[in-house]
Design a protein around this motif. Structure first.
Motif, PDB file in Angstrom:
ATOM      1  N   THR A 171       9.842  18.719 -10.044  1.00  0.00           N
ATOM      2  CA  THR A 171      10.985  19.633 -10.099  1.00  0.00           C
ATOM      3  C   THR A 171      11.057  20.539  -8.878  1.00  0.00           C
ATOM      4  OG1 THR A 171       9.744  21.254 -11.406  1.00  0.00           O
ATOM      5  CG2 THR A 171      11.050  19.643 -12.622  1.00  0.00           C
ATOM      6  N   PHE A 172       9.928  20.777  -8.224  1.00  0.00           N
ATOM      7  CA  PHE A 172       9.933  21.621  -7.038  1.00  0.00           C
ATOM      8  C   PHE A 172      10.676  20.972  -5.875  1.00  0.00           C
ATOM      9  CE2 PHE A 172       8.222  23.920  -3.365  1.00  0.00           C
ATOM     10  CZ  PHE A 172       8.279  25.225  -3.815  1.00  0.00           C
ATOM     11  N   GLY A 173      10.847  19.656  -5.924  1.00  0.00           N
ATOM     12  CA  GLY A 173      11.528  18.931  -4.854  1.00  0.00           C
ATOM     13  C   GLY A 173      12.901  19.496  -4.521  1.00  0.00           C
ATOM     14  N   LYS A 174      13.584  20.076  -5.502  1.00  0.00           N
ATOM     15  CA  LYS A 174      14.912  20.641  -5.239  1.00  0.00           C
ATOM     16  C   LYS A 174      14.851  21.860  -4.324  1.00  0.00           C
ATOM     17  CE  LYS A 174      14.914  23.278  -9.559  1.00  0.00           C
ATOM     18  NZ  LYS A 174      15.459  23.323 -10.910  1.00  0.00           N
ATOM     19  N   TYR A 175      13.656  22.431  -4.152  1.00  0.00           N
ATOM     20  CA  TYR A 175      13.498  23.596  -3.285  1.00  0.00           C
ATOM     21  C   TYR A 175      13.070  23.221  -1.860  1.00  0.00           C
ATOM     22  CZ  TYR A 175      13.594  26.003  -7.762  1.00  0.00           C
ATOM     23  OH  TYR A 175      13.944  26.460  -9.006  1.00  0.00           O
ATOM     24  N   ILE A 176      12.859  21.943  -1.620  1.00  0.00           N
ATOM     25  CA  ILE A 176      12.468  21.486  -0.285  1.00  0.00           C
ATOM     26  C   ILE A 176      13.733  21.240   0.530  1.00  0.00           C
ATOM     27  CG2 ILE A 176      11.253  19.710   1.043  1.00  0.00           C
ATOM     28  CD1 ILE A 176       9.427  21.454  -0.758  1.00  0.00           C
ATOM     29  N   ASP A 177      13.826  21.899   1.667  1.00  0.00           N
ATOM     30  CA  ASP A 177      14.968  21.691   2.558  1.00  0.00           C
ATOM     31  C   ASP A 177      14.834  20.349   3.261  1.00  0.00           C
ATOM     32  OD1 ASP A 177      17.404  22.890   3.895  1.00  0.00           O
ATOM     33  OD2 ASP A 177      16.145  22.364   5.627  1.00  0.00           O
ATOM     34  N   HIS A 178      13.697  20.130   3.917  1.00  0.00           N
ATOM     35  CA  HIS A 178      13.416  18.849   4.556  1.00  0.00           C
ATOM     36  C   HIS A 178      11.946  18.812   4.965  1.00  0.00           C
ATOM     37  CE1 HIS A 178      14.196  21.397   8.089  1.00  0.00           C
ATOM     38  NE2 HIS A 178      13.553  20.499   8.815  1.00  0.00           N
ATOM     39  N   ILE A 179      11.518  17.628   5.392  1.00  0.00           N
ATOM     40  CA  ILE A 179      10.150  17.468   5.876  1.00  0.00           C
ATOM     41  C   ILE A 179      10.189  16.768   7.226  1.00  0.00           C
ATOM     42  CG2 ILE A 179       9.211  17.348   3.530  1.00  0.00           C
ATOM     43  CD1 ILE A 179       8.700  14.320   4.077  1.00  0.00           C
ATOM     44  N   GLU A 180       9.108  16.919   7.968  1.00  0.00           N
ATOM     45  CA  GLU A 180       8.893  16.166   9.203  1.00  0.00           C
ATOM     46  C   GLU A 180       7.573  15.441   9.027  1.00  0.00           C
ATOM     47  OE1 GLU A 180       9.034  18.917  12.503  1.00  0.00           O
ATOM     48  OE2 GLU A 180      11.152  19.391  12.135  1.00  0.00           O
ATOM     49  N   GLY A 181       7.653  14.146   8.783  1.00  0.00           N
ATOM     50  CA  GLY A 181       6.442  13.367   8.561  1.00  0.00           C
ATOM     51  C   GLY A 181       6.576  12.484   7.337  1.00  0.00           C
ATOM     52  N   ASP A 182       5.446  12.084   6.807  1.00  0.00           N
ATOM     53  CA  ASP A 182       5.346  11.108   5.731  1.00  0.00           C
ATOM     54  C   ASP A 182       5.470  11.779   4.361  1.00  0.00           C
ATOM     55  OD1 ASP A 182       4.546   9.154   3.891  1.00  0.00           O
ATOM     56  OD2 ASP A 182       2.851   8.477   5.087  1.00  0.00           O
ATOM     57  N   PHE A 183       6.489  11.383   3.588  1.00  0.00           N
ATOM     58  CA  PHE A 183       6.699  11.914   2.240  1.00  0.00           C
ATOM     59  C   PHE A 183       5.497  11.624   1.343  1.00  0.00           C
ATOM     60  CE2 PHE A 183       8.102  11.344  -2.150  1.00  0.00           C
ATOM     61  CZ  PHE A 183       8.760  12.538  -2.398  1.00  0.00           C
ATOM     62  N   GLU A 184       4.976  10.389   1.402  1.00  0.00           N
ATOM     63  CA  GLU A 184       3.847  10.017   0.554  1.00  0.00           C
ATOM     64  C   GLU A 184       2.609  10.855   0.861  1.00  0.00           C
ATOM     65  OE1 GLU A 184       3.493   5.761   1.029  1.00  0.00           O
ATOM     66  OE2 GLU A 184       4.851   5.414  -0.664  1.00  0.00           O
ATOM     67  N   ASN A 185       2.488  11.314   2.089  1.00  0.00           N
ATOM     68  CA  ASN A 185       1.381  12.193   2.444  1.00  0.00           C
ATOM     69  C   ASN A 185       1.448  13.482   1.628  1.00  0.00           C
ATOM     70  OD1 ASN A 185      -0.889  12.989   4.192  1.00  0.00           O
ATOM     71  ND2 ASN A 185       0.556  14.525   4.910  1.00  0.00           N
ATOM     72  N   VAL A 186       2.652  14.016   1.450  1.00  0.00           N
ATOM     73  CA  VAL A 186       2.826  15.246   0.678  1.00  0.00           C
ATOM     74  C   VAL A 186       2.513  14.989  -0.794  1.00  0.00           C
ATOM     75  CG1 VAL A 186       4.397  17.145   0.104  1.00  0.00           C
ATOM     76  CG2 VAL A 186       4.573  16.031   2.335  1.00  0.00           C
ATOM     77  N   VAL A 187       2.809  13.797  -1.273  1.00  0.00           N
ATOM     78  CA  VAL A 187       2.489  13.437  -2.653  1.00  0.00           C
ATOM     79  C   VAL A 187       0.968  13.335  -2.832  1.00  0.00           C
ATOM     80  CG1 VAL A 187       2.784  11.698  -4.472  1.00  0.00           C
ATOM     81  CG2 VAL A 187       4.702  12.255  -2.960  1.00  0.00           C
ATOM     82  N   GLY A 188       0.257  12.909  -1.788  1.00  0.00           N
ATOM     83  CA  GLY A 188      -1.204  12.878  -1.880  1.00  0.00           C
ATOM     84  C   GLY A 188      -1.917  11.693  -1.280  1.00  0.00           C
ATOM     85  N   LEU A 189      -1.182  10.717  -0.704  1.00  0.00           N
ATOM     86  CA  LEU A 189      -1.838   9.574  -0.088  1.00  0.00           C
ATOM     87  C   LEU A 189      -0.887   8.908   0.908  1.00  0.00           C
ATOM     88  CD1 LEU A 189      -4.553   8.015  -0.211  1.00  0.00           C
ATOM     89  CD2 LEU A 189      -3.455   6.468  -1.829  1.00  0.00           C
ATOM     90  N   PRO A 190      -1.168   9.029   2.212  1.00  0.00           N
ATOM     91  CA  PRO A 190      -0.308   8.403   3.228  1.00  0.00           C
ATOM     92  C   PRO A 190      -0.567   6.896   3.290  1.00  0.00           C
ATOM     93  CG  PRO A 190      -2.158   9.491   4.286  1.00  0.00           C
ATOM     94  CD  PRO A 190      -2.281   9.765   2.811  1.00  0.00           C
ATOM     95  N   CYS A 191       0.092   6.156   2.417  1.00  0.00           N
ATOM     96  CA  CYS A 191      -0.224   4.732   2.228  1.00  0.00           C
ATOM     97  C   CYS A 191       0.028   3.870   3.454  1.00  0.00           C
ATOM     98  CB  CYS A 191       0.530   4.183   1.026  1.00  0.00           C
ATOM     99  SG  CYS A 191      -0.132   4.807  -0.532  1.00  0.00           S
ATOM    100  N   ARG A 192       1.105   4.114   4.180  1.00  0.00           N
ATOM    101  CA  ARG A 192       1.373   3.271   5.358  1.00  0.00           C
ATOM    102  C   ARG A 192       0.226   3.377   6.364  1.00  0.00           C
ATOM    103  NH1 ARG A 192       6.073   4.406   3.348  1.00  0.00           N
ATOM    104  NH2 ARG A 192       6.681   6.387   4.251  1.00  0.00           N
ATOM    105  N   ARG A 193      -0.186   4.580   6.661  1.00  0.00           N
ATOM    106  CA  ARG A 193      -1.317   4.767   7.585  1.00  0.00           C
ATOM    107  C   ARG A 193      -2.587   4.214   6.992  1.00  0.00           C
ATOM    108  NH1 ARG A 193      -3.426   9.186  11.052  1.00  0.00           N
ATOM    109  NH2 ARG A 193      -5.297   8.247  11.933  1.00  0.00           N
ATOM    110  N   MET A 194      -2.789   4.436   5.703  1.00  0.00           N
ATOM    111  CA  MET A 194      -3.997   3.927   5.044  1.00  0.00           C
ATOM    112  C   MET A 194      -4.072   2.407   5.143  1.00  0.00           C
ATOM    113  SD  MET A 194      -5.129   4.199   1.069  1.00  0.00           S
ATOM    114  CE  MET A 194      -3.944   2.963   0.583  1.00  0.00           C
ATOM    115  N   LEU A 195      -2.966   1.723   4.933  1.00  0.00           N
ATOM    116  CA  LEU A 195      -2.958   0.264   5.011  1.00  0.00           C
ATOM    117  C   LEU A 195      -3.272  -0.208   6.435  1.00  0.00           C
ATOM    118  CD1 LEU A 195       0.070  -0.447   2.661  1.00  0.00           C
ATOM    119  CD2 LEU A 195      -2.348  -0.971   2.210  1.00  0.00           C
TER     120      LEU A 195
END
Length: 190
Positions: A160-184
């Protein structure tokens, strides 16, 4: 233990969801480590230190995992300081108030190793997060939900906090907790 391609050294349901979304088969073996950091540790060093500590703990506790690939991760939110998981409503209020109308960084450290072998990779991914200015009543409503209490910085970008995010610079999955593309990519090099 049953056979699977990877061992995830984490109890995080968000990391499990991300790995499943990328088609990875894994067994979850949560690490039980003291997460106290050395003094004056910055965000990137903190998450790499803790992810390595978690991976090594699982490797040392379960010798039957020899030859299996262990994945461990740790995520922190950084402003002028490292924000971990809020312990109570007061800490959640303090964190969300600090984040509102400001920019912060989310760092996830990932350690990959082959159990029982010297092959190891450790890296950190950073994402810049821009939060909208949130009113006091909105902060109070948010911290009364269950969402803030098991997440670094007291929020989940995919929640629910996502509605308060204006934007990000970088990997969304990293913010969730695991940068999968880089990990792979790093797993392929391992």
């Amino acid at each position: 233990m049953t056979a699977s391609e990877y061992i995830l050294a984490s109890a995080s349901p968000r990391r499990s969801e991300l790995m499943r979304a990328h088609g990875l088969r894994f067994l979850t073996v949560p690490a039980e480590v003291d997460e106290t950091l050395p003094p004056d540790t910055d965000g990137p060093d903190a998450v790499m230190y803790l992810s390595l500590k978690k991976a090594l703990w699982v490797e040392s506790r379960y010798p039957e995992l020899a030859g299996r690939r262990i994945i461990a991760a740790d995520t922190v939110v950084c402003t002028r300081r490292i924000l971990g998981k809020p312990a109570d409503i007061g800490e959640a209020r303090e964190m969300i108030t600090e984040l509102r109308g400001a920019v912060h960084h989310v760092y996830t450290g990932v350690t990959l190793l082959v159990a029982g072998e010297p092959r190891r990779r450790c890296f950190c991914e950073g994402t810049k997060v821009f939060v909208r200015n949130i009113s006091d009543p909105a902060v109070e409503a948010y911290i009364r939900t269950q969402e803030p209490y098991d997440k670094a910085g007291g929020y989940a970008i995919q929640g629910t906090f996502g509605k308060y995010i204006d934007h990000i610079e970088g990997d969304f999955e990293n913010v969730v907790g695991l940068p999968c593309r880089r990990m792979l990519q790093e797993l392929a090099r391992l």
